[in-house]
Enzyme design. Structure first.
Site, PDB file in Angstrom:
ATOM      1  N   SER A 134       0.836  -1.216   0.000  1.00 58.22           N
ATOM      2  CA  SER A 134       0.000   0.000   0.000  1.00 58.22           C
ATOM      3  C   SER A 134       0.860   1.251   0.000  1.00 58.22           C
ATOM      4  CB  SER A 134      -0.910   0.004   1.242  1.00 58.22           C
ATOM      5  OG  SER A 134      -1.838  -1.056   1.165  1.00 58.22           O
TER       6      SER A 134
ATOM      7  N   GLU B 238      -4.471  -3.607  -7.266  1.00 54.28           N
ATOM      8  CA  GLU B 238      -4.536  -2.205  -7.747  1.00 54.28           C
ATOM      9  C   GLU B 238      -4.940  -1.257  -6.614  1.00 54.28           C
ATOM     10  OE1 GLU B 238      -5.216  -1.069 -11.573  1.00 54.28           O
ATOM     11  OE2 GLU B 238      -4.749  -3.003 -12.469  1.00 54.28           O
TER      12      GLU B 238
ATOM     13  N   ASP C  85      -5.273   5.462 -11.742  1.00 52.38           N
ATOM     14  CA  ASP C  85      -6.569   6.160 -11.840  1.00 52.38           C
ATOM     15  C   ASP C  85      -7.415   5.553 -12.967  1.00 52.38           C
ATOM     16  OD1 ASP C  85      -5.988   7.935  -9.799  1.00 52.38           O
ATOM     17  OD2 ASP C  85      -5.432   9.591 -11.122  1.00 52.38           O
TER      18      ASP C  85
HETATM   19  N1  CAA Z   1      -2.345  11.516 -10.126  1.00 51.16           N
HETATM   20  C1  CAA Z   1      -1.270  12.347 -10.215  1.00 51.16           C
HETATM   21  N2  CAA Z   1      -0.411  12.553  -9.184  1.00 51.16           N
HETATM   22  C2  CAA Z   1      -0.667  11.871  -8.047  1.00 51.16           C
HETATM   23  C3  CAA Z   1      -1.749  10.997  -7.892  1.00 51.16           C
HETATM   24  C4  CAA Z   1      -2.614  10.826  -8.995  1.00 51.16           C
HETATM   25  N3  CAA Z   1      -3.679  10.024  -8.926  1.00 51.16           N
HETATM   26  N4  CAA Z   1      -1.723  10.470  -6.645  1.00 51.16           N
HETATM   27  C5  CAA Z   1      -0.667  11.017  -6.035  1.00 51.16           C
HETATM   28  N5  CAA Z   1      -0.020  11.845  -6.887  1.00 51.16           N
HETATM   29  C6  CAA Z   1       1.143  12.684  -6.597  1.00 51.16           C
HETATM   30  C7  CAA Z   1       0.778  13.659  -5.493  1.00 51.16           C
HETATM   31  O1  CAA Z   1       0.189  14.829  -6.026  1.00 51.16           O
HETATM   32  C8  CAA Z   1       2.104  13.912  -4.840  1.00 51.16           C
HETATM   33  O2  CAA Z   1       2.816  14.873  -5.593  1.00 51.16           O
HETATM   34  P1  CAA Z   1       3.261  16.274  -4.908  1.00 51.16           P
HETATM   35  O3  CAA Z   1       4.276  15.887  -3.875  1.00 51.16           O
HETATM   36  O4  CAA Z   1       3.809  17.051  -6.053  1.00 51.16           O
HETATM   37  O5  CAA Z   1       2.026  16.836  -4.314  1.00 51.16           O
HETATM   38  C9  CAA Z   1       2.831  12.593  -4.990  1.00 51.16           C
HETATM   39  O6  CAA Z   1       2.190  11.885  -6.061  1.00 51.16           O
HETATM   40  C10 CAA Z   1       2.746  11.744  -3.746  1.00 51.16           C
HETATM   41  O7  CAA Z   1       1.388  11.546  -3.443  1.00 51.16           O
HETATM   42  P2  CAA Z   1       0.875  11.175  -1.996  1.00 51.16           P
HETATM   43  O8  CAA Z   1       1.502  12.110  -1.004  1.00 51.16           O
HETATM   44  O9  CAA Z   1      -0.602  11.079  -2.023  1.00 51.16           O
HETATM   45  O10 CAA Z   1       1.566   9.752  -1.802  1.00 51.16           O
HETATM   46  P3  CAA Z   1       1.441   8.696  -0.637  1.00 51.16           P
HETATM   47  O11 CAA Z   1       2.777   8.151  -0.379  1.00 51.16           O
HETATM   48  O12 CAA Z   1       0.641   9.273   0.495  1.00 51.16           O
HETATM   49  O13 CAA Z   1       0.616   7.474  -1.341  1.00 51.16           O
HETATM   50  C11 CAA Z   1      -1.320   6.224  -1.971  1.00 51.16           C
HETATM   51  C12 CAA Z   1      -0.651   7.606  -1.787  1.00 51.16           C
HETATM   52  C13 CAA Z   1      -2.657   6.565  -2.598  1.00 51.16           C
HETATM   53  C14 CAA Z   1      -1.523   5.484  -0.670  1.00 51.16           C
HETATM   54  C15 CAA Z   1      -0.486   5.363  -2.982  1.00 51.16           C
HETATM   55  O14 CAA Z   1       0.733   4.945  -2.385  1.00 51.16           O
HETATM   56  C16 CAA Z   1      -1.240   4.149  -3.461  1.00 51.16           C
HETATM   57  O15 CAA Z   1      -2.051   4.256  -4.371  1.00 51.16           O
HETATM   58  N6  CAA Z   1      -0.984   2.961  -2.850  1.00 51.16           N
HETATM   59  C17 CAA Z   1      -1.523   1.732  -3.347  1.00 51.16           C
HETATM   60  C18 CAA Z   1      -0.603   1.121  -4.359  1.00 51.16           C
HETATM   61  C19 CAA Z   1      -1.313   0.253  -5.345  1.00 51.16           C
HETATM   62  O16 CAA Z   1      -2.396   0.560  -5.813  1.00 51.16           O
HETATM   63  N7  CAA Z   1      -0.683  -0.840  -5.711  1.00 51.16           N
HETATM   64  C20 CAA Z   1      -1.238  -1.710  -6.683  1.00 51.16           C
HETATM   65  C21 CAA Z   1      -0.154  -2.382  -7.428  1.00 51.16           C
HETATM   66  S1  CAA Z   1      -0.596  -2.728  -9.111  1.00 51.16           S
HETATM   67  C22 CAA Z   1      -1.482  -4.162  -9.086  1.00 51.16           C
HETATM   68  O17 CAA Z   1      -2.036  -4.543  -8.116  1.00 51.16           O
HETATM   69  C23 CAA Z   1      -1.569  -4.798 -10.425  1.00 51.16           C
HETATM   70  C24 CAA Z   1      -2.144  -6.151 -10.525  1.00 51.16           C
HETATM   71  O18 CAA Z   1      -1.721  -7.104  -9.929  1.00 51.16           O
HETATM   72  C25 CAA Z   1      -3.210  -6.363 -11.497  1.00 51.16           C
END
Ligand code: CAA
Length: 393
Positions: A139, A371, A247
């Site tokens: 995560s 995801e 997204d």
């Molecule tokens: N679009 C653009 N930029 C984004 C964004 C988005 N959706 N989300 C975050 N960012 C940017 C932020 O704006 C920030 O930039 P700034 O410093 O310039 O403001 C930077 O990224 C860091 O963002 P956060 O501070 O929000 O980051 P965080 O460390 O708090 O993490 C989180 C946020 C949402 C928890 C993220 O880590 C996350 O999504 N975790 C889950 C990971 C995941 O989905 N893994 C799945 C793996 S793929 C998979 O599962 C495939 C499969 O098997 C089929």
């Protein structure tokens, strides 16, 4: 505007989208469904499904026509994934993960990188996986340890990626790696790695609860040397690209969940109209009718939210982040609930591998996890709400 002069708000699919659904359904019922139980039982890659999807150009429908693809929009891609998942969730990861793996290139990659890597996927010669997670970084994706170090014009990658869907089968991988350990999320970059690159190897297949036909393995990067032009976008933009990709592709997981739920509902509807107890078909019992009604209502609500999110994916709307997370979390919770109820409707038969529902229930579970767990989706949604990004009517 009075009620009779208001345009009808049907929120229904266009004729073109309905035709795509019908075409995919025909292929799936004919060529994917017959292998679903065996693929699950054997834990084998769904080759027959891949061949059938390739023959019909449904294996990577999102790739633009300019790169030899079908050029399907986000909604059409969701319809493909939904229909494949309705009969075989593991097979739906073929179009799903082809989109996940290639989307970083489409969002941020150079024209040369897209010219090089999108056409083989469009032709069905190669698949493309996505490497974000690691053993200690799930995560908290930004805590990854895989390193990419500049060496002259090259990059040298070292680290371990985990939970990589279709690993070993895919020829190409989008890999996220730290290029500047001091820069936090702005020190992460994306690269294209080829299975054939020296130093790339794979772990044993994970022993999973469901989606057993879709291989999930670790990807090991042992000083993998890449030419400088394999970077996707500028150094330091990888985390943003990875999040932007999710997204869009959380919408495709929502579609997968809707498909699994619909498949379970369809099967249960057939069963309750044939199974007799107490001298009548069990569909006549109101208690079961209420269950069916709730299942149908939930599936349709999940579908509508998913299609609304797909529309935002096409427009890259400001509220896509909210809608992608909402659709994924809602639809996957629905898939879990509906498949569990479908097993219940079949009673003891639902609990056996002689019927497809226990497979669908096991497959549904992963949609709440990958995801981004549904807890992460709620973090994403809450941040969007509090930041005032999610659209207000
Ligand atoms: N679009 C653009 N930029 C984004 C964004 C988005 N959706 N989300 C975050 N960012 C940017 C932020 O704006 C920030 O930039 P700034 O410093 O310039 O403001 C930077 O990224 C860091 O963002 P956060 O501070 O929000 O980051 P965080 O460390 O708090 O993490 C989180 C946020 C949402 C928890 C993220 O880590 C996350 O999504 N975790 C889950 C990971 C995941 O989905 N893994 C799945 C793996 S793929 C998979 O599962 C495939 C499969 O098997 C089929």
């Amino acid at each position: 505007m009075t009620a009779d002069t208001m345009p009808p708000q049907m929120f229904s699919l266009s004729e073109e989208h309905q035709a795509i659904r019908a075409a995919v359904r025909a292929v799936c019922e004919d060529k994917v469904a017959p292998h679903a139980a065996d693929v699950d039982e054997q834990g084998s890659f769904p080759q027959a499904a891949y061949d059938a999807l390739r023959a019909a150009d449904f294996h990577a429908p999102h790739i633009p026509e300019a790169y030899g693809g079908a050029g399907a929009d986000a909604l059409a891609t969701c319809l493909v994934i939904e229909e494949v998942a309705r009969v075989c969730a593991a097979s739906s990861l073929i179009p799903g993960v082809n989109k996940l793996g290639t989307l970083p290139l489409m969002l941020a990659g150079s024209e040369q990188l897209q010219q090089q890597y999108l056409p083989p996927v469009a032709r069905g010669e190669s698949m493309f996986s996505y490497c974000l997670s690691e053993p200690e970084s799930g995560s908290d994706a930004a805590s990854m340890r895989t390193r990419a170090v500049a060496d002259g014009d090259d990059w040298v990658l070292s680290g371990t990626k985990r939970w990589i869907t279709n690993a070993g089968v895919s020829d190409y991988y989008t890999v996220l790696a730290v290029t500047d350990p001091e820069a936090g999320t702005k020190g992460i970059s994306a690269f294209v790695v080829e299975k054939a690159d020296e130093g790339v190897s794979f772990g044993a297949p994970e022993k999973k609860l469901g989606i057993k036909g879709s291989p999930t393995r670790e990807v090991y990067l042992d000083s993998v040397r890449l030419p400088g032009d394999r970077i996707v976008g500028d150094p330091g933009t990888g985390f943003r690209t990875a999040m932007q990709t999710l997204d869009h592709t959380r919408v495709t997981i929502a579609a997968q969940a809707v498909g699994i739920a619909q498949g379970a509902l369809d099967y249960a509807l057939g069963y309750v109209q044939e199974r007799k107890q107490f001298g009548k078909v069990i569909a006549e019992f109101q208690g079961l009718q209420f269950m069916l009604a709730d299942m149908g209502m939930k599936v349709e609500a999940a579908r509508q939210l998913t299609y609304a999110a797909a529309g935002r994916s096409d427009q890259v709307a400001p509220d896509l982040t909210f809608f992608g997370a909402a659709a994924k979390a809602f639809a996957s919770d629905v898939a879990m609930a509906v498949t569990t109820d479908a097993v219940q409707l079949l009673g003891g038969y639902g609990y056996t591998r002689d019927y497809p529902l226990e497979r669908m229930m096991r497959d549904a579970k992963i949609t709440q996890i990958y995801e981004g767990t549904n807890q992460v989706q709620r973090i994403v949604m809450a941040r969007q709400l509090l930041a005032g990004v999610q659209s207000r009517l």
